[in-house]
Write a protein that holds these residues in place. Sequence first.
Motif, PDB file in Angstrom:
ATOM      1  N   SER A   1      -5.030 -26.485  -2.880  1.00  0.00           N
ATOM      2  CA  SER A   1      -6.484 -26.407  -2.970  1.00  0.00           C
ATOM      3  C   SER A   1      -6.934 -24.976  -3.238  1.00  0.00           C
ATOM      4  O   SER A   1      -7.805 -24.732  -4.083  1.00  0.00           O
TER       5      SER A   1
ATOM      6  N   SER B   1      -0.898 -28.648   1.027  1.00  0.00           N
ATOM      7  CA  SER B   1      -2.147 -29.188   0.481  1.00  0.00           C
ATOM      8  C   SER B   1      -3.232 -28.115   0.454  1.00  0.00           C
ATOM      9  O   SER B   1      -4.022 -28.033  -0.496  1.00  0.00           O
TER      10      SER B   1
ATOM     11  N   VAL C   1     -13.700 -36.013  -0.864  1.00  0.00           N
ATOM     12  CA  VAL C   1     -14.568 -34.900  -1.267  1.00  0.00           C
ATOM     13  C   VAL C   1     -14.925 -34.993  -2.747  1.00  0.00           C
ATOM     14  O   VAL C   1     -16.089 -34.847  -3.138  1.00  0.00           O
TER      15      VAL C   1
ATOM     16  N   ILE D   1     -12.715 -29.199   0.282  1.00  0.00           N
ATOM     17  CA  ILE D   1     -11.348 -29.652   0.544  1.00  0.00           C
ATOM     18  C   ILE D   1     -10.655 -28.670   1.475  1.00  0.00           C
ATOM     19  O   ILE D   1      -9.984 -29.065   2.435  1.00  0.00           O
ATOM     20  N   SER D   2     -10.829 -27.376   1.221  1.00  0.00           N
ATOM     21  CA  SER D   2     -10.237 -26.353   2.089  1.00  0.00           C
ATOM     22  C   SER D   2     -10.798 -26.448   3.502  1.00  0.00           C
ATOM     23  O   SER D   2     -10.051 -26.362   4.489  1.00  0.00           O
TER      24      SER D   2
ATOM     25  N   SER E   1     -15.802 -28.514  -5.203  1.00  0.00           N
ATOM     26  CA  SER E   1     -15.009 -29.546  -4.528  1.00  0.00           C
ATOM     27  C   SER E   1     -13.943 -28.922  -3.650  1.00  0.00           C
ATOM     28  O   SER E   1     -13.758 -29.321  -2.489  1.00  0.00           O
ATOM     29  N   ASN E   2     -13.246 -27.928  -4.188  1.00  0.00           N
ATOM     30  CA  ASN E   2     -12.149 -27.342  -3.426  1.00  0.00           C
ATOM     31  C   ASN E   2     -12.622 -26.485  -2.266  1.00  0.00           C
ATOM     32  O   ASN E   2     -11.856 -26.240  -1.331  1.00  0.00           O
TER      33      ASN E   2
ATOM     34  N   CYS F   1      -4.114 -35.974   3.846  1.00  0.00           N
ATOM     35  CA  CYS F   1      -4.424 -34.958   2.840  1.00  0.00           C
ATOM     36  C   CYS F   1      -4.955 -35.599   1.554  1.00  0.00           C
ATOM     37  O   CYS F   1      -5.917 -35.100   0.958  1.00  0.00           O
TER      38      CYS F   1
ATOM     39  N   VAL G   1      -8.536 -36.678   2.040  1.00  0.00           N
ATOM     40  CA  VAL G   1      -9.465 -35.544   2.002  1.00  0.00           C
ATOM     41  C   VAL G   1      -9.807 -35.196   0.561  1.00  0.00           C
ATOM     42  O   VAL G   1     -10.979 -35.027   0.198  1.00  0.00           O
ATOM     43  N   TYR G   2      -8.774 -35.108  -0.280  1.00  0.00           N
ATOM     44  CA  TYR G   2      -8.997 -34.804  -1.696  1.00  0.00           C
ATOM     45  C   TYR G   2      -9.879 -35.860  -2.358  1.00  0.00           C
ATOM     46  O   TYR G   2     -10.863 -35.546  -3.045  1.00  0.00           O
TER      47      TYR G   2
END
Length: 345
Positions: free
Chosen positions: A66, A62, A149, A107-108, A103-104, A142, A145-146
């Motif tokens: 990301s 995941s 966010v 996410i990270s 966004s990522n 996971c 989380v995606y």
Amino acid sequence: MMNATSNTSNSSCVIMTQPAGHLLMSIYIIAFILGLFFNLVTIGPIIQQICRKNIWGIYLLSLSVSDLLYILTMPVWIYYFNNNHKWSLGQGLCSLVGFVYYSNMYISIFLLCCISIDRCLAITFPLRVQAFRRQRYAWIICGMVYILVMALHCLVLYLDKLTDPLDDSEQTCYETFPMTERIAMFNLIRVGIGFLLPLVIMSVCYWLIPTKVQQSRGVGDQCKRKVKLLSMGVIGIFSFCFAPYHILLMVRSIAYFSVGEKQSCNFEQAMYLPFTCSLALSSLNSVVDPVLYVLASNGVREDMRLFYLKIKQRELRRSPLVDSKWVREDKENQLGLKPTLGLVK
């Protein structure tokens, strides 16, 4: 030199920095090349870990996805900076790459936090959490989380009516100055929840992990030193990549409430170069993620060695130039008559 113009009557503040464009391009080019290479090299062994029911592999996959999404937006930003911060690719693409980019980032951050928590619980409470460490739960976490966010990002864009992040007058993308009151407040919340909270959680986890390992009598001194250095390295690199951006974001937001919108343009001009450089610095996290979390894992490292050894052996079998001796030794290796290089510890 900084060439900045402002129009306070229209509540706008236009800032152009040509030297920053060259510096930003260099950082993004390095992050793009190295990040793409390391993530693609490690994604195969990570999938092997998932096939072996390794829960940590789900978080790592995941995180790699990301990071790759994050990395794929970099060529567009490189073009943007090379064009002296003039966006000529249309409003739709500006909205898309900006949404994916920001966004990522978070996410990270939250996936790194999940990895830290999972690893800490597995080491400090191995028996108690065994029933909860299932692949299904890891996939759900996971996915949440995606979704969380991205949903929060969409909500912020909707509340501030930022359906057009492209500034029509200056053709800049996601670079509208000065910030609004609502955005300034949201930035403070973002710093607290999106950076400080994960930093505290990760610090606690990587303090408990070495402490638990140090108390274990069955672990050698070399392994204890490795765990300690890895914990310090994770926190150090996380802070190096994300702390400058969030600290400057917090300073800009506090300054907005202190001096007001009309007088904040001069401050934005002074902060623009370090702030944009700190944002580019955060992209380097996509380079060090696979190095720290994948290559530091003995299981994944062994899978990488086996994965690429199999590829090399297939190439040898298909090559018409391979000597019969190599073919014979390869068959002996497969039958277990001779130890294969890289498989013997």
